[in-house]
Structures are given as C-alpha cells and as structure tokens.
Design a protein around this motif. Sequence first.
Motif, PDB file in Angstrom:
ATOM      1  N   ASP A  87      -7.146   5.501  -6.279  1.00 45.87           N
ATOM      2  CA  ASP A  87      -7.261   6.262  -7.524  1.00 45.87           C
ATOM      3  C   ASP A  87      -8.611   6.950  -7.673  1.00 45.87           C
ATOM      4  OD1 ASP A  87      -4.673   5.477  -8.085  1.00 45.87           O
ATOM      5  OD2 ASP A  87      -5.281   3.769  -9.295  1.00 45.87           O
ATOM      6  N   VAL A  88      -9.594   6.537  -6.899  1.00 45.66           N
ATOM      7  CA  VAL A  88     -10.893   7.223  -6.924  1.00 45.66           C
ATOM      8  C   VAL A  88     -11.050   8.110  -5.687  1.00 45.66           C
ATOM      9  CG1 VAL A  88     -13.403   6.922  -6.857  1.00 45.66           C
ATOM     10  CG2 VAL A  88     -12.018   5.448  -8.325  1.00 45.66           C
ATOM     11  N   HIS A  89     -11.079   7.508  -4.509  1.00 43.22           N
ATOM     12  CA  HIS A  89     -11.409   8.266  -3.298  1.00 43.22           C
ATOM     13  C   HIS A  89     -10.343   9.280  -2.904  1.00 43.22           C
ATOM     14  CE1 HIS A  89     -14.989   5.944  -2.754  1.00 43.22           C
ATOM     15  NE2 HIS A  89     -14.318   4.814  -2.711  1.00 43.22           N
ATOM     16  N   ILE A  90      -9.097   8.862  -2.866  1.00 42.14           N
ATOM     17  CA  ILE A  90      -8.044   9.788  -2.438  1.00 42.14           C
ATOM     18  C   ILE A  90      -7.812  10.859  -3.492  1.00 42.14           C
ATOM     19  CG2 ILE A  90      -5.601  10.001  -1.836  1.00 42.14           C
ATOM     20  CD1 ILE A  90      -5.873   7.342  -0.352  1.00 42.14           C
ATOM     21  N   ARG A  91      -7.855  10.504  -4.757  1.00 46.83           N
ATOM     22  CA  ARG A  91      -7.685  11.511  -5.809  1.00 46.83           C
ATOM     23  C   ARG A  91      -8.792  12.561  -5.731  1.00 46.83           C
ATOM     24  NH1 ARG A  91      -6.556   9.098 -11.293  1.00 46.83           N
ATOM     25  NH2 ARG A  91      -4.494   9.001 -10.381  1.00 46.83           N
ATOM     26  N   ARG A  92     -10.017  12.141  -5.504  1.00 45.34           N
ATOM     27  CA  ARG A  92     -11.121  13.102  -5.374  1.00 45.34           C
ATOM     28  C   ARG A  92     -10.915  14.003  -4.158  1.00 45.34           C
ATOM     29  NH1 ARG A  92     -16.734  10.331  -5.621  1.00 45.34           N
ATOM     30  NH2 ARG A  92     -17.416  12.479  -5.851  1.00 45.34           N
ATOM     31  N   TRP A  93     -10.463  13.431  -3.054  1.00 46.94           N
ATOM     32  CA  TRP A  93     -10.196  14.215  -1.858  1.00 46.94           C
ATOM     33  C   TRP A  93      -9.122  15.258  -2.139  1.00 46.94           C
ATOM     34  CZ3 TRP A  93      -5.717  14.398   1.254  1.00 46.94           C
ATOM     35  CH2 TRP A  93      -5.869  15.051   2.486  1.00 46.94           C
ATOM     36  N   ILE A 148       0.838  -1.203   0.000  1.00 43.33           N
ATOM     37  CA  ILE A 148       0.000   0.000   0.000  1.00 43.33           C
ATOM     38  C   ILE A 148       0.871   1.251   0.000  1.00 43.33           C
ATOM     39  CG2 ILE A 148      -1.680   1.348   1.317  1.00 43.33           C
ATOM     40  CD1 ILE A 148      -2.812  -1.396   2.305  1.00 43.33           C
ATOM     41  N   ILE A 149       1.882   1.283   0.842  1.00 43.07           N
ATOM     42  CA  ILE A 149       2.763   2.446   0.916  1.00 43.07           C
ATOM     43  C   ILE A 149       3.479   2.659  -0.416  1.00 43.07           C
ATOM     44  CG2 ILE A 149       4.866   3.345   2.012  1.00 43.07           C
ATOM     45  CD1 ILE A 149       3.786   2.021   4.637  1.00 43.07           C
ATOM     46  N   SER A 150       3.947   1.598  -1.033  1.00 39.36           N
ATOM     47  CA  SER A 150       4.604   1.710  -2.343  1.00 39.36           C
ATOM     48  C   SER A 150       3.634   2.227  -3.396  1.00 39.36           C
ATOM     49  CB  SER A 150       5.161   0.359  -2.788  1.00 39.36           C
ATOM     50  OG  SER A 150       6.217  -0.032  -1.963  1.00 39.36           O
ATOM     51  N   TYR A 151       2.412   1.725  -3.357  1.00 41.42           N
ATOM     52  CA  TYR A 151       1.377   2.149  -4.305  1.00 41.42           C
ATOM     53  C   TYR A 151       1.116   3.650  -4.151  1.00 41.42           C
ATOM     54  CZ  TYR A 151      -2.905   1.577  -7.096  1.00 41.42           C
ATOM     55  OH  TYR A 151      -3.871   1.658  -8.066  1.00 41.42           O
ATOM     56  N   LEU A 152       1.040   4.114  -2.917  1.00 42.36           N
ATOM     57  CA  LEU A 152       0.823   5.535  -2.654  1.00 42.36           C
ATOM     58  C   LEU A 152       1.997   6.370  -3.162  1.00 42.36           C
ATOM     59  CD1 LEU A 152      -0.560   5.212   0.971  1.00 42.36           C
ATOM     60  CD2 LEU A 152      -1.843   6.094  -0.994  1.00 42.36           C
ATOM     61  N   ARG A 153       3.204   5.947  -2.860  1.00 40.24           N
ATOM     62  CA  ARG A 153       4.399   6.689  -3.284  1.00 40.24           C
ATOM     63  C   ARG A 153       4.496   6.783  -4.800  1.00 40.24           C
ATOM     64  NH1 ARG A 153       8.457   3.977   0.919  1.00 40.24           N
ATOM     65  NH2 ARG A 153       7.950   5.275   2.711  1.00 40.24           N
ATOM     66  N   GLU A 154       4.194   5.689  -5.489  1.00 40.93           N
ATOM     67  CA  GLU A 154       4.239   5.692  -6.960  1.00 40.93           C
ATOM     68  C   GLU A 154       3.301   6.738  -7.543  1.00 40.93           C
ATOM     69  OE1 GLU A 154       3.286   1.729  -8.216  1.00 40.93           O
ATOM     70  OE2 GLU A 154       5.149   0.904  -7.397  1.00 40.93           O
ATOM     71  N   ARG A 155       2.266   7.076  -6.809  1.00 40.16           N
ATOM     72  CA  ARG A 155       1.289   8.062  -7.276  1.00 40.16           C
ATOM     73  C   ARG A 155       1.503   9.445  -6.661  1.00 40.16           C
ATOM     74  NH1 ARG A 155       0.303   3.329  -8.144  1.00 40.16           N
ATOM     75  NH2 ARG A 155      -1.150   2.562  -9.703  1.00 40.16           N
ATOM     76  N   GLY A 156       2.576   9.593  -5.914  1.00 41.40           N
ATOM     77  CA  GLY A 156       2.927  10.889  -5.357  1.00 41.40           C
ATOM     78  C   GLY A 156       2.211  11.265  -4.081  1.00 41.40           C
ATOM     79  N   THR A 171      -7.898  17.457   6.879  1.00 40.55           N
ATOM     80  CA  THR A 171      -6.463  17.702   6.716  1.00 40.55           C
ATOM     81  C   THR A 171      -5.641  16.464   6.379  1.00 40.55           C
ATOM     82  OG1 THR A 171      -6.104  17.390   9.088  1.00 40.55           O
ATOM     83  CG2 THR A 171      -6.509  19.651   8.318  1.00 40.55           C
ATOM     84  N   HIS A 172      -6.227  15.280   6.464  1.00 37.72           N
ATOM     85  CA  HIS A 172      -5.435  14.073   6.215  1.00 37.72           C
ATOM     86  C   HIS A 172      -6.329  12.885   5.835  1.00 37.72           C
ATOM     87  CE1 HIS A 172      -6.678  13.603  10.412  1.00 37.72           C
ATOM     88  NE2 HIS A 172      -6.466  12.304  10.266  1.00 37.72           N
ATOM     89  N   VAL A 173      -5.664  11.827   5.430  1.00 35.26           N
ATOM     90  CA  VAL A 173      -6.348  10.583   5.047  1.00 35.26           C
ATOM     91  C   VAL A 173      -5.730   9.442   5.842  1.00 35.26           C
ATOM     92  CG1 VAL A 173      -6.702   8.928   3.163  1.00 35.26           C
ATOM     93  CG2 VAL A 173      -6.861  11.365   2.703  1.00 35.26           C
ATOM     94  N   VAL A 174      -6.575   8.512   6.261  1.00 32.57           N
ATOM     95  CA  VAL A 174      -6.124   7.288   6.917  1.00 32.57           C
ATOM     96  C   VAL A 174      -6.689   6.116   6.132  1.00 32.57           C
ATOM     97  CG1 VAL A 174      -6.218   5.883   9.022  1.00 32.57           C
ATOM     98  CG2 VAL A 174      -6.095   8.382   9.193  1.00 32.57           C
ATOM     99  N   ILE A 175      -5.842   5.149   5.834  1.00 29.76           N
ATOM    100  CA  ILE A 175      -6.296   3.909   5.208  1.00 29.76           C
ATOM    101  C   ILE A 175      -6.329   2.853   6.295  1.00 29.76           C
ATOM    102  CG2 ILE A 175      -5.763   2.107   3.534  1.00 29.76           C
ATOM    103  CD1 ILE A 175      -4.427   4.268   1.835  1.00 29.76           C
ATOM    104  N   ARG A 176      -7.512   2.300   6.514  1.00 26.88           N
ATOM    105  CA  ARG A 176      -7.672   1.245   7.519  1.00 26.88           C
ATOM    106  C   ARG A 176      -7.833  -0.090   6.806  1.00 26.88           C
ATOM    107  NH1 ARG A 176     -11.286   3.681  12.411  1.00 26.88           N
ATOM    108  NH2 ARG A 176      -9.712   5.184  13.011  1.00 26.88           N
ATOM    109  N   VAL A 177      -7.049  -1.041   7.248  1.00 23.45           N
ATOM    110  CA  VAL A 177      -7.099  -2.398   6.704  1.00 23.45           C
ATOM    111  C   VAL A 177      -7.628  -3.289   7.810  1.00 23.45           C
ATOM    112  CG1 VAL A 177      -5.753  -4.274   5.692  1.00 23.45           C
ATOM    113  CG2 VAL A 177      -5.071  -1.893   5.283  1.00 23.45           C
ATOM    114  N   GLY A 178      -8.596  -4.109   7.464  1.00 20.18           N
ATOM    115  CA  GLY A 178      -9.140  -5.028   8.459  1.00 20.18           C
ATOM    116  C   GLY A 178      -8.071  -5.964   8.985  1.00 20.18           C
ATOM    117  N   GLN A 179      -7.939  -5.994  10.296  1.00 18.96           N
ATOM    118  CA  GLN A 179      -6.933  -6.856  10.900  1.00 18.96           C
ATOM    119  C   GLN A 179      -7.286  -8.304  10.607  1.00 18.96           C
ATOM    120  OE1 GLN A 179      -6.271  -5.872  14.950  1.00 18.96           O
ATOM    121  NE2 GLN A 179      -4.358  -6.977  15.050  1.00 18.96           N
ATOM    122  N   GLY A 180      -6.321  -9.061  10.166  1.00 19.15           N
ATOM    123  CA  GLY A 180      -6.555 -10.461   9.827  1.00 19.15           C
ATOM    124  C   GLY A 180      -6.965 -10.673   8.382  1.00 19.15           C
ATOM    125  N   VAL A 181      -7.199  -9.592   7.653  1.00 22.80           N
ATOM    126  CA  VAL A 181      -7.554  -9.713   6.239  1.00 22.80           C
ATOM    127  C   VAL A 181      -6.295 -10.060   5.452  1.00 22.80           C
ATOM    128  CG1 VAL A 181      -8.343  -8.450   4.209  1.00 22.80           C
ATOM    129  CG2 VAL A 181      -9.482  -8.118   6.395  1.00 22.80           C
TER     130      VAL A 181
END
Length: 80
Positions: free
Chosen positions: A68-74, A11-19, A42-52
């Motif tokens: 690419d949809v939600h964060i870009r729109r934000w 996830i972190i790599s995916y975010l970095r690749e998109r700036g 002022t910020h975004v948090v990505i929550r991943v279900g524990q155990g998923v």
Amino acid sequence: LLKPFETRNYIISYLRERGYTGIQVVFDANTTARITVLRRSTHVVIRVGQGVRFREKDLKATLAHEIDVHIRRWKNGQAS
C-alpha cells in the motif's frame, strides 16, 4: 504460522484485492529482509525470504506497508 504456499497465496490475493496484476512473488534464499519490494521501470517483484514464516496478522501488516506504500507510489509514478 503460514506455510510458504499459504504465504504466497495470501500475497497474491492481497494484490488482486487491490487491483494489482502481473507482480511476481518469489522466495529468495539470498534476501536478508522478510519481504522486499523491487521496483523496476516496467515491473515489480516481491521477494520473500526463504524459510521466513509469518503469522497471518503479521503478514497483513507487512503487506499494508510494502504494497500500500511502495507499490502504490511506484504505480502512481508510472501514471504521471
């Protein structure tokens, strides 16, 4: 299947690749969704279900939608 640390790193790599920086990725036992994007003024948090567990291709498809949809729109809303 990806291990939790592999999922987080992917996830972190995916975010970095998109700036995107400064987005927190947390594992949450209380979330019912596999991944949730929480947008604040002022910020975004990505929550991943524990155990998923994800296959890499499933995680990539999920991130394509969530980031690419939600964060870009934000981000675009912040810029206007």
